[in-house]
Structure formats: structure tokens, C-alpha cells
Design a protein around this motif. Structure first.
Motif, PDB file in Angstrom:
ATOM      1  N   GLN A 178      13.788  -8.152   7.515  1.00  0.00           N
ATOM      2  CA  GLN A 178      13.578  -8.306   6.071  1.00  0.00           C
ATOM      3  C   GLN A 178      13.677  -6.960   5.344  1.00  0.00           C
ATOM      4  OE1 GLN A 178      13.570 -11.367   4.912  1.00  0.00           O
ATOM      5  NE2 GLN A 178      11.495 -12.086   4.784  1.00  0.00           N
ATOM      6  N   HIS A 179      14.197  -5.937   6.003  1.00  0.00           N
ATOM      7  CA  HIS A 179      14.179  -4.601   5.388  1.00  0.00           C
ATOM      8  C   HIS A 179      15.052  -4.548   4.131  1.00  0.00           C
ATOM      9  CE1 HIS A 179      14.171  -0.334   4.830  1.00  0.00           C
ATOM     10  NE2 HIS A 179      15.480  -0.303   4.937  1.00  0.00           N
ATOM     11  N   ARG A 180      14.402  -4.324   2.995  1.00  0.00           N
ATOM     12  CA  ARG A 180      15.105  -4.293   1.709  1.00  0.00           C
ATOM     13  C   ARG A 180      15.130  -2.910   1.082  1.00  0.00           C
ATOM     14  NH1 ARG A 180      10.426  -7.605  -0.121  1.00  0.00           N
ATOM     15  NH2 ARG A 180       9.731  -6.638   1.795  1.00  0.00           N
ATOM     16  N   GLY A 181      14.459  -1.943   1.709  1.00  0.00           N
ATOM     17  CA  GLY A 181      14.446  -0.586   1.154  1.00  0.00           C
ATOM     18  C   GLY A 181      13.499  -0.433  -0.026  1.00  0.00           C
ATOM     19  N   VAL A 182      12.324  -1.063   0.037  1.00  0.00           N
ATOM     20  CA  VAL A 182      11.383  -1.021  -1.087  1.00  0.00           C
ATOM     21  C   VAL A 182      10.957   0.409  -1.401  1.00  0.00           C
ATOM     22  CG1 VAL A 182       9.140  -1.801  -1.922  1.00  0.00           C
ATOM     23  CG2 VAL A 182      10.499  -3.306  -0.502  1.00  0.00           C
ATOM     24  N   LEU A 185      13.541   2.415  -3.115  1.00  0.00           N
ATOM     25  CA  LEU A 185      13.857   1.922  -4.469  1.00  0.00           C
ATOM     26  C   LEU A 185      12.827   2.363  -5.503  1.00  0.00           C
ATOM     27  CD1 LEU A 185      15.070  -1.789  -4.258  1.00  0.00           C
ATOM     28  CD2 LEU A 185      16.314   0.148  -5.191  1.00  0.00           C
ATOM     29  N   ILE A 197       7.396  -4.727 -10.819  1.00  0.00           N
ATOM     30  CA  ILE A 197       7.964  -5.954 -10.254  1.00  0.00           C
ATOM     31  C   ILE A 197       8.318  -5.734  -8.783  1.00  0.00           C
ATOM     32  CG2 ILE A 197       9.971  -7.489 -10.376  1.00  0.00           C
ATOM     33  CD1 ILE A 197       9.653  -7.259 -13.432  1.00  0.00           C
ATOM     34  N   LEU A 198       8.757  -4.528  -8.479  1.00  0.00           N
ATOM     35  CA  LEU A 198       9.019  -4.198  -7.079  1.00  0.00           C
ATOM     36  C   LEU A 198       7.720  -4.273  -6.261  1.00  0.00           C
ATOM     37  CD1 LEU A 198      11.483  -3.348  -5.432  1.00  0.00           C
ATOM     38  CD2 LEU A 198      10.856  -0.984  -5.826  1.00  0.00           C
ATOM     39  N   SER A 201       6.863  -7.564  -5.370  1.00  0.00           N
ATOM     40  CA  SER A 201       7.783  -8.173  -4.403  1.00  0.00           C
ATOM     41  C   SER A 201       7.693  -7.545  -3.013  1.00  0.00           C
ATOM     42  CB  SER A 201       9.217  -8.064  -4.915  1.00  0.00           C
ATOM     43  OG  SER A 201       9.308  -8.579  -6.211  1.00  0.00           O
ATOM     44  N   ILE A 202       6.681  -6.718  -2.773  1.00  0.00           N
ATOM     45  CA  ILE A 202       6.502  -6.164  -1.426  1.00  0.00           C
ATOM     46  C   ILE A 202       6.181  -7.308  -0.474  1.00  0.00           C
ATOM     47  CG2 ILE A 202       5.054  -4.692   0.018  1.00  0.00           C
ATOM     48  CD1 ILE A 202       4.643  -2.952  -2.574  1.00  0.00           C
ATOM     49  N   ALA A 203       5.226  -8.137  -0.863  1.00  0.00           N
ATOM     50  CA  ALA A 203       4.911  -9.341  -0.092  1.00  0.00           C
ATOM     51  C   ALA A 203       4.517 -10.414  -1.095  1.00  0.00           C
ATOM     52  CB  ALA A 203       3.782  -9.081   0.901  1.00  0.00           C
ATOM     53  N   GLY A 204       5.325 -11.462  -1.161  1.00  0.00           N
ATOM     54  CA  GLY A 204       5.139 -12.490  -2.186  1.00  0.00           C
ATOM     55  C   GLY A 204       3.854 -13.283  -2.034  1.00  0.00           C
ATOM     56  N   ASP A 205       3.177 -13.131  -0.859  1.00  0.00           N
ATOM     57  CA  ASP A 205       1.904 -13.831  -0.700  1.00  0.00           C
ATOM     58  C   ASP A 205       0.729 -12.916  -1.023  1.00  0.00           C
ATOM     59  OD1 ASP A 205       1.963 -12.157   1.493  1.00  0.00           O
ATOM     60  OD2 ASP A 205       2.500 -13.735   2.898  1.00  0.00           O
ATOM     61  N   CYS A 498       7.717  -9.283   5.650  1.00  0.00           N
ATOM     62  CA  CYS A 498       8.327  -8.468   4.590  1.00  0.00           C
ATOM     63  C   CYS A 498       7.468  -7.248   4.270  1.00  0.00           C
ATOM     64  CB  CYS A 498       8.578  -9.307   3.353  1.00  0.00           C
ATOM     65  SG  CYS A 498       7.149 -10.214   2.809  1.00  0.00           S
TER      66      CYS A 498
END
Lengths: 502, 251
Positions: A178-182, A185, A197-198, A201-205, A498
Motif C-alpha cells: 500500500q506504499h503511497r509515499g505519504v 508528499l 487531507i493527506l 488519508s494515512i489510515a482511513g479507519d 496502509c
């Protein structure tokens, strides 16, 4: 003391972080980590001109402080340094991460394997195809590979079991899908809204949990203080999230042991809680709700009443179904003595949050390093003994009941009439500062570290989800259990893919 | 036994009978509403605040495929932008997700729906989820789509455990390099004919991650989605409505 002593969410100038040589750094951190009430909340590397600055943050639960120290390593230096993991196993994940990203060799590290295969990894030849799995050459044993794509609606991750018949001898968990480069970014995004917002979105739960840590860090860097009302509503959001996710996990645990009644009722009870977020801010997962310096969705008297009503409806049915569930012989037969993590193991690997508290360890940022409204609350950490699936279900149950009580108390204290601070405020971060922000999400300790540059913009951002510490607890929990009990062990932790992969 | 009966009685009926006419709370951020008034000259306030470059101005339009529904663009001094609680916002063509002042209901382009989709998947549709660089938000809502409240399986739409049993793949997340092979393999393993559904702002456009170097969105270049379900995350009602429209269960 060679480490700088700071508090949770208090920004300090970068130059106040002491720079030691590695030997002194090693001895000082090792001495701190030997104390039972101290643990490392983050240890990471920051590129600087000509080299790396490695910063270590150690939380002291007794003094409620955080100790920060660092050392510098030049780019020309290719020698190996002594691994802290050798003495303190809980450091293994931090050193692995630093090794993967920057290539520093830690001599004596037992397990210097890739963590998440980030796009900016040092060794470009390291990839999923050549992950060095632990294996045993034996005719009696067999391996079972599961994932990365799993049989359900769940995030990707690979699990490699070594089994003797039905018994699991060893489990290795390999993540990174799940690596998105948080983290990279964060400084690239220039607007605070994008960064917020980022963070959501680190962990939606864990939207409220991670966003609270982010907002507290930004407010500390900008020198903004917010009203008590805002602190209360943020804390209510975090506790509601705890109720929602614990209830969802209890439902999933019931599903896994085929207790349909518990599964169905708890599902619909979670809906009540997340729909409470919906009437509050228009999103079922508390997105949009928390913002730096102001409160876009203040509670109105009407809303306060609705939240109370929802909590009452929830509680009545919740208590009924959970009392029944924890009484069911068919449920307990699956939960009891399944997936045990001992207190010694838990301490060694450095579990945090709910998982640590099921092994009798008091590890709770709400009490050790309070933030938001937890300063004013008399919070009592719930700890249980035993460390099996039953205890992990039980602690969720107790924490839900506790959070219900806390939210009701906070609603009493919230002033819904004079809603000030409902408009955005200018946020300008002070240059060359460093901050550590700790928060207790429903899984456990969240740590965000931020550094600002000379221009007053974010220069570096480091995120640590509680799952970083706790995935290895799952690997230990399934040892000597039947492989068919893996799903229920996994759900009992419900760790974040994530949040770990970032 | 009596306790069980009590629990069942108190539980009552939780499922929503008519998923087509639910009145969500006013704050639910659904389809944007854009008034036909002209923008102030040189005003770009909505465009500048948008975190995901979803807005173009003069005249204003919002691309829901990019939108993360943060609602910040209502700063517009002329009050041109507002949001309705309309949850039926899925479409099968990205262009139809661009909302401007003349946009009525979000529609489907019937020409893009392949013949076999209505015929073969209209009565039963089995799906496989691949989460590819997501934050778990979309997964929570996909799970919720089949819980006791929304009960998507009443329509024969279910998530299955193996791609071999599936008629299509649901993709969430921004599509990242680290998962791209797993996604390709899953797609290959699904027997033809098969569909692709993109769920959430990240899947449709990359969302807040669109500028990340960890992304690899080549999959959607090769396999164009048959359905785009916008949202961050999309509401279960949006997900179910979109799938029902694609498969011809509702118009």
C-alpha cells in the motif's frame, strides 16, 4: 543527561536537539530504553547537507516527557554501526526502516529485512520478488503463503507460514503493497488543506486519530492555541472513532467464529456511531471535521442532543449483545487461549496501545502524555492480563463502555451556544523548528514528527502508526496455534496495512 | 434463549428497504450544485483552495473524479458552488463526472456499456476487490455496502474470495507500483467477460496522491474501467446505485 527533554506538542528550535557522537548516542538511548517506563516512539533519519541526521525520540511515561537526541552520519561514511536492536529488540523496526531507506548497516541486527519497499529505497535491486523469507529445510514442515490479495474486502499484505501439520511454527509478515509515499508528499504539498487531507488519508479507519496528531503538531509549530471547546470536540471525535472501530472489530470477530447474531447486531450498531459523524460533519469517518486552528463544524444544542440520543440507543443494544457474546460457550471456545502474546514478549517487542494493555502493560498516551482535552479528564487506563483473543475482545468491549462515559461527560462540558473559532485562521509555521506529536488512536500510539525549514514550510514529516510496533505481535501470537485460527487472531489485532506502508 | 430473542427484537429491522429514495442528512457532501451566475472577474478562490485541482473556473466546473469532497470550495464569494446530499453520482464515463451549471442528474453513457454486461451480469454479479494503495476508507464502505443496513447481496451482487469465481475486479486506491503486479494477476485470473470498477477519488484520478512518485497507473490505461464511483470514500448508497445502473437493474 545528554538528551533534550521536551513535552508532547511543544515545538523546539532544531539546534536545541543535542548532537552526540554515535557511541554516546548509543549508550544514552540504551540507558533510557533499559527503564521499563521508557520506550522509543520514533527513530528516523533526516537528510542534511552532506549526510544524515538520525533523531531518536524516547517517551518517559513517569515524567510525562519526551527525550530527544540525535547523531550525524556523513554520506562518505560506509562503516557499520552497532545495532540498538541487539540490546532492545523493540528498536528492530526503526533500524530496518533506516537501513532500507538510506542503506546504513547496523551490525548485530538479527533481521535487517525490507520494511515496505518505498519508491526512494536505497537498494534499487531490492523488490518483492527477492524478499528474504525465513525458511526451514525440512521434509516434515510445509510453507503456506497467503496474499498479497486476500479473500475478502481487506488491504493487501503477504503472510508466509511455516507449519507442522495444522500447527503454525512461524509466521513472517511482509508488507509494503500500500506504499503511497505519504511522508514524501507532506512537504511537497504546499497548502495546509492538502496536508490535512493527506493526514486524514494515512489510515482511513483512524482519520480522527492521525488528524489530531497532525493538527496538534501544526498548531505547536505555528504557536496557535485553541479554545477548550475545540479541544473537547476533537477529543469527542477520537473517542467516537474508538467506539466505531472497536465495535466493527467485535463484529468481525463474531463473523470469524460464526456467531451471526453478534456479527449482525454489532454491524448495525457501528452504523449508528458513524452516522453520528455524518450528521455532525457530513462524512461517516470524521473527514472534514478536524481542522488546524478552528472548528468548521461546531456542535449545536440540537446536535448535542442527537449525539446523546444515538449514544443511548447504541448503549442499550450494545450492552445486551456484548454480554451475550462474551457468555457464549461456542464463542469463548474459539477466543479463549487462542493467539497468546505473553507479557514478556509484549515488553520485548514493544507493543503499544490496546494490544499492550491486554498483557498488563500500561501504555496509553492519554495518560502518559496527555493532549487535547485529556489534560482535564481523569482517564483511567484499562489493562487486562492474558494476551489472548478473548482478552483483546474484552478490552475492546470495556473501552467502548468507557468511551461512551467520556463522551457524555465531555458533552456536558462543551458549550454549544457560544461557538467561536468557526472560521479558518492564518497558519504560519515558525522556521527551523522540531515537534513531536503523540496521540492515542484506537489501535494505540500515533507519533508524528515534523521539522520546518528556513522558509517556515514543512521540510520533513515522519509518521508512525501503532501498527509499526504491533505487527510482530500478531506473528508471535499465531505460533503453536492452528492455522485455521489465524483469521480470528488477525481480527483481534486488526492492524493497519496502509498506516504501516505509508 | 430469551436473551437472544430480546436482542433480535431490539435489533428490529435495520435494513433499508428502498435504496433509491434515501434522504441522507443535508450535510452529506454529494453532487455539487453550480449556479449559472458568472464568476467575479479574475476570481480564482475556489480553484486555488481545491486540494486536488478538481475545479476549473470561468465558467465553474468540478470534476467529481478528482474531488475529495472536502467542501472547502464553498468559499466562493459569489456563492456559485454548493453541495447537495444527492448520492447517485456514479457514471461509466469520466467526462460525465464533470459537473457544471447545466448538469442535471449524473447519467450513464449507454453506448459505452458492453452488450454482455446487462445480459450476463444483470441478475448476478460476483466481484473481487483489489486494494491498491488505498487508505482503507473505501474498503470500509465497500464492506458496509453488504452489511445488515444496505444489504447489497439482495441484488445478487457479492464480493468473492477468489478471482476465479469473479465477474469483475473492484479497484480502490491510487494504484501504486508496489501492488501493480498483484492487480494485473488478479485481473488475468478472472474469466472473461469481465468488468473493472474504480471506486473512490484515488482510484479514478490519484486523488490527494496524484503527484506521488510511488504511483503506477498503467493498469487503467490497459483496462479502462466500466464504472467510476466517486467519493472520498463513496457512500454505500453511491456504490450500490452505480453497480445497479451499470448492470441494467435500474435506469
Amino acid at each position: 543527561m545528554s538528551f533534550k527533554i521536551i513535552e508532547n506538542n511543544s515545538a523546539i528550535p532544531m539546534q536545541q536537539i543535542p548532537v552526540l557522537n554515535y557511541e554516546a548516542f548509543f549508550e544514552a538511548s540504551s540507558a533510557l530504553l533499559s527503564r521499563e517506563h521508557c520506550h522509543c516512539v520514533n527513530y528516523y533519519a533526516v537528510p542534511e547537507s552532506g549526510g544524515l541526521r538520525l533523531i531518536c525520540c524516547i517517551a518517559d511515561d513517569h515524567t510525562h516527557k519526551i527525550l530527544v537526541g540525535s547523531f550525524i552520519r556523513s554520506n562518505d561514511d560506509t562503516s557499520a554501526i552497532e545495532s540498538l536492536t541487539n540490546r532492545h529488540f523493540s528498536m528492530h523496526i526503526f533500524e530496518r526502516e533506516i537501513h532500507e531507506r538510506f542503506g546504513i548497516e547496523f551490525s548485530g541486527h538479527p533481521w535487517l529485512k525490507p520494511v515496505r519497499f518505498p519508491f526512494d529505497k536505497k537498494d534499487k535491486n531490492s523488490h518483492f520478488g527477492n524478499y528474504p523469507f525465513y525458511s526451514i529445510k525440512s521434509h516434515e514442515l510445509h510453507e503456506v503463503g497467503v496474499g498479497p490479495i486476500h479473500a475478502g474486502i481487506i488491504e493487501p499484505g503477504h503472510f508466509r507460514f511455516i507449519c507442522n501439520g495444522e500447527k503454525v511454527l512461524h509466521l513472517e509478515i511482509h508488507l509494503g503493497f500500500q506504499h503511497r509515499g505519504v511522508e514524501s508528499l507532506m512537504p511537497i504539498h504546499k497548502s495546509l488543506l492538502q496536508q490535512t487531507i493527506l493526514a486524514e488519508s494515512i489510515a482511513g479507519d483512524t482519520v480522527a486519530g492521525h488528524n489530531t496528531a497532525f493538527i496538534n503538531a501544526m498548531e505547536a509549530l505555528a504557536g496557535i492555541t485553541v479554545s477548550e471547546n475545540i479541544h473537547i470536540s476533537r477529543t469527542i471525535a477520537c473517542e467516537l472513532e474508538r467506539i466505531a472501530m472497536h465495535t466493527a472489530d467485535l463484529s468481525a470477530l463474531c463473523t470469524d467464529v460464526a456467531f451471526q447474531l453478534g456479527s449482525a447486531v454489532l454491524q448495525s450498531l457501528r452504523t449508528i456511531i458513524i452516522n453520528t459523524f455524518m450528521i455532525w460533519c457530513g462524512n461517516r469517518f470524521a473527514r472534514k471535521l478536524l481542522r488546524c486552528g478552528y472548528e468548521p463544524y461546531p456542535l449545536t444544542p440540537d446536535l448535542v442532543n442527537k449525539i446523546r440520543q444515538n449514544l443511548d440507543t447504541f448503549e442499550k443494544r450494545y450492552v445486551e449483545v456484548m454480554d451475550k457474546t462474551m457468555d457464549m460457550p461456542s464463542v469463548l471456545a474459539r477466543f479463549d487461549n487462542t493467539g497468546i502474546v505473553s507479557r514478556e514478549q509484549s515488553r520485548m517487542i514493544g507493543t503499544v496501545g490496546m494490544a499492550a494493555r491486554t498483557t498488563g502493560i500500561i501504555r496509553d498516551i492519554r495518560i502518559s502524555h496527555p493532549y487535547s482535552f485529556y489534560h482535564q479528564m481523569t482517564h483511567e487506563t484499562i489493562t487486562l492480563q492474558g494476551g489472548d483473543v478473548k482478552v483483546r475482545a474484552k478490552i475492546r468491549d470495556l473501552e467502548v463502555r468507557q468511551s461512551l462515559k467520556y463522551i457524555r461527560e465531555m458533552l456536558e462540558k462543551y458549550d454549544p451556544v457560544t461557538n467561536e473559532d468557526t472560521f479558518p485562521v492564518p497558519v504560519s509555521l515558525k522556521p527551523d523548528m522540531f515537534v513531536v506529536s503523540l496521540a492515542e488512536g484506537w489501535r494505540g500510539e500515533i507519533c508524528h514528527c515534523a521539522i520546518t525549514g528556513k522558509d517556515g514550510l514543512l521540510a520533513q514529516y515522519k509518521i508512525k502508526d501503532p501498527s509499526m510496533h504491533n505487527w510482530i505481535a500478531l506473528a508471535l501470537a499465531v505460533r503453536n496455534n492452528d492455522i485455521s485460527d489465524f483469521p480470528v487472531c488477525n481480527k483481534s489485532f486488526n492492524l493497519s496495512y496502509c498506516g504501516y506502508d505509508l | 434463549m430469551i436473551r437472544t430473542i430480546k436482542i433480535v427484537k431490539h435489533q428490529g429491522k435495520q435494513f433499508i428497504r428502498d435504496l433509491q429514495n434515501v434522504n441522507l442528512p443535508d450535510l452529506h457532501t454529494g453532487k455539487p450544485v453550480i449556479s449559472g451566475d458568472p464568476c467575479k472577474p479574475d476570481c480564482r478562490s475556489c480553484k486555488e483552495i481545491c486540494p486536488v485541482q478538481a475545479i476549473s473556473t470561468q465558467p465553474v466546473s468540478i470534476d467529481m473524479g478528482r474531488c475529495v469532497f472536502c467542501r472547502e470550495c464553498i468559499v466562493c464569494p459569489e456563492k456559485i458552488i454548493s453541495f447537495s446530499n444527492e448520492y447517485k453520482i456514479a457514471s461509466n464515463e469520466p467526462g460525465l463526472l464533470k459537473v457544471h451549471s447545466r448538469t442535471g442528474a449524473i447519467t450513464f453513457n449507454p453506448d459505452l456499456i458492453r452488450d454482455e454486461i446487462h445480459r450476463m451480469f444483470g441478475g448476478s454479479l460476483k466481484l473481487r476487490l483489489v486494494s491498491d494503495g488505498s487508505c482503507n476508507g473505501c474498503e470500509l464502505e465497500l464492506n458496509a455496502s453488504d452489511n445488515v443496513n444496505f444489504d447489497m447481496s439482495r441484488y445478487g451482487i457479492e464480493f468473492v474470495a477468489s478471482p476465479r469465481h469473479a465477474d469483475g475486479v473492484v479497484v480502490t486506491g491510487a494504484l501504486v507500483e508496489n501492488s501493480i503486479r498483484a492487480l494485473e494477476l488478479t485481473y488475468e485470473a478472472i474469466p472473461a467477460p469481465k468488468i473493472v470498477i474504480a471506486v473512490g477519488a484515488c482510484a479514478i484520478s490519484g486523488g490527494i496522491f496524484q503527484s506521488s512518485k510511488a504511483l503506477n497507473r498503467s493498469f487503467f490505461e490497459k483496462h479502462k474501467p466500466d464504472l467510476y464511483i466517486p467519493g472520498c470514500p463513496p457512500h454505500p448508497l453511491t456504490i450500490i446505485d452505480g453497480i445497479l445502473k451499470l448492470t441494467g437493474r435500474i435506469k
